[in-house]
Write a protein that holds these residues in place. Structure first.
Motif, mmCIF file in Angstrom:
data_model
loop_
_atom_site.group_PDB
_atom_site.id
_atom_site.type_symbol
_atom_site.label_atom_id
_atom_site.label_comp_id
_atom_site.label_asym_id
_atom_site.label_seq_id
_atom_site.Cartn_x
_atom_site.Cartn_y
_atom_site.Cartn_z
ATOM 1 N N THR A 90 6.089 45.855 86.138
ATOM 2 C CA THR A 90 5.672 47.313 85.652
ATOM 3 C C THR A 90 6.718 47.461 84.538
ATOM 4 O OG1 THR A 90 4.938 47.871 87.691
ATOM 5 C CG2 THR A 90 5.662 49.594 86.404
ATOM 6 N N ARG A 91 8.105 47.188 84.705
ATOM 7 C CA ARG A 91 8.945 47.396 83.584
ATOM 8 C C ARG A 91 8.847 46.627 82.207
ATOM 9 N NH1 ARG A 91 12.390 46.793 87.694
ATOM 10 N NH2 ARG A 91 13.300 44.845 87.164
ATOM 11 N N PHE A 92 8.364 45.322 82.666
ATOM 12 C CA PHE A 92 7.931 44.669 81.341
ATOM 13 C C PHE A 92 6.787 44.948 80.679
ATOM 14 C CE2 PHE A 92 5.699 40.568 79.735
ATOM 15 C CZ PHE A 92 6.553 40.174 78.938
ATOM 16 N N ARG A 98 5.560 49.586 74.641
ATOM 17 C CA ARG A 98 6.394 50.597 73.826
ATOM 18 C C ARG A 98 6.731 49.869 72.473
ATOM 19 N NH1 ARG A 98 10.763 51.796 77.066
ATOM 20 N NH2 ARG A 98 11.963 50.285 76.123
ATOM 21 N N GLU A 99 6.839 48.597 72.502
ATOM 22 C CA GLU A 99 7.165 47.827 71.452
ATOM 23 C C GLU A 99 6.117 47.435 70.616
ATOM 24 O OE1 GLU A 99 10.299 47.581 70.167
ATOM 25 O OE2 GLU A 99 10.845 48.663 71.872
ATOM 26 N N ALA A 106 2.553 39.350 75.339
ATOM 27 C CA ALA A 106 3.240 39.466 76.705
ATOM 28 C C ALA A 106 3.120 38.289 77.542
ATOM 29 C CB ALA A 106 2.974 40.873 77.233
ATOM 30 N N VAL A 107 1.932 37.893 77.489
ATOM 31 C CA VAL A 107 1.552 36.565 78.365
ATOM 32 C C VAL A 107 2.290 35.346 77.715
ATOM 33 C CG1 VAL A 107 -0.300 35.263 79.121
ATOM 34 C CG2 VAL A 107 -0.609 37.606 79.717
ATOM 35 N N ARG A 108 2.266 35.145 76.490
ATOM 36 C CA ARG A 108 2.839 34.132 75.872
ATOM 37 C C ARG A 108 4.382 34.045 76.153
ATOM 38 N NH1 ARG A 108 -0.039 35.940 71.742
ATOM 39 N NH2 ARG A 108 -2.151 34.660 71.206
ATOM 40 N N VAL A 109 5.101 35.234 76.113
ATOM 41 C CA VAL A 109 6.417 35.471 76.479
ATOM 42 C C VAL A 109 6.777 35.035 78.028
ATOM 43 C CG1 VAL A 109 8.520 37.025 76.995
ATOM 44 C CG2 VAL A 109 6.920 37.088 74.842
#
Length: 116
Positions: A90-92, A98-99, A106-109
């Motif tokens: 949830t934080r991620f 926000r970024e 995000a999934v790639r990260v």
């Protein structure tokens, strides 16, 4: 709540992903009854076959159990994701939005970090 978006993903895949998410986050509990194929199809504005395809796939994966007369329910053999993992995710997700990161980035990260 399940929704269909213009993401380009097939509606059956979107339904499947969202139901899987509801189950793994604990929002949909074990043995909870899901809407009938016809009801969910009507609610989403898709063909009943689309919902049936998603339900069948989730049943093959062990997330759902369908029985004539008692409908489709969340399997009692699946478990929700641990709360600590949900909190971190949830934080991620919040930070990623926000970024201005999109979901695919995000999934790639996560995938890159997973292999470490």
């Amino acid at each position: 709540m399940i929704t269909i978006t213009e993401s380009g993903a097939p509606p059956a895949d979107q339904i499947e992903d969202q139901i899987r998410g509801l189950i793994t986050t604990g929002i949909a509990a074990a043995n909870q009854r899901l809407p009938s194929v016809r009801q969910l199809a009507s609610d989403l504005g898709v063909a009943p076959g689309t919902v049936a395809k998603a339900y069948r796939s989730l049943e093959r994966e062990g997330y759902l159990v369908s029985r004539v007369g008692s409908g489709t329910r969340v399997s009692t053999t699946v478990s929700a994701t641990p709360q600590v993992v949900l909190a971190a995710a949830t934080r991620f997700a919040a930070i990623s939005r926000r970024e201005s990161m999109d979901l695919e980035d995000a999934v790639r990260v996560l995938r890159a970090l997973w292999s470490d």
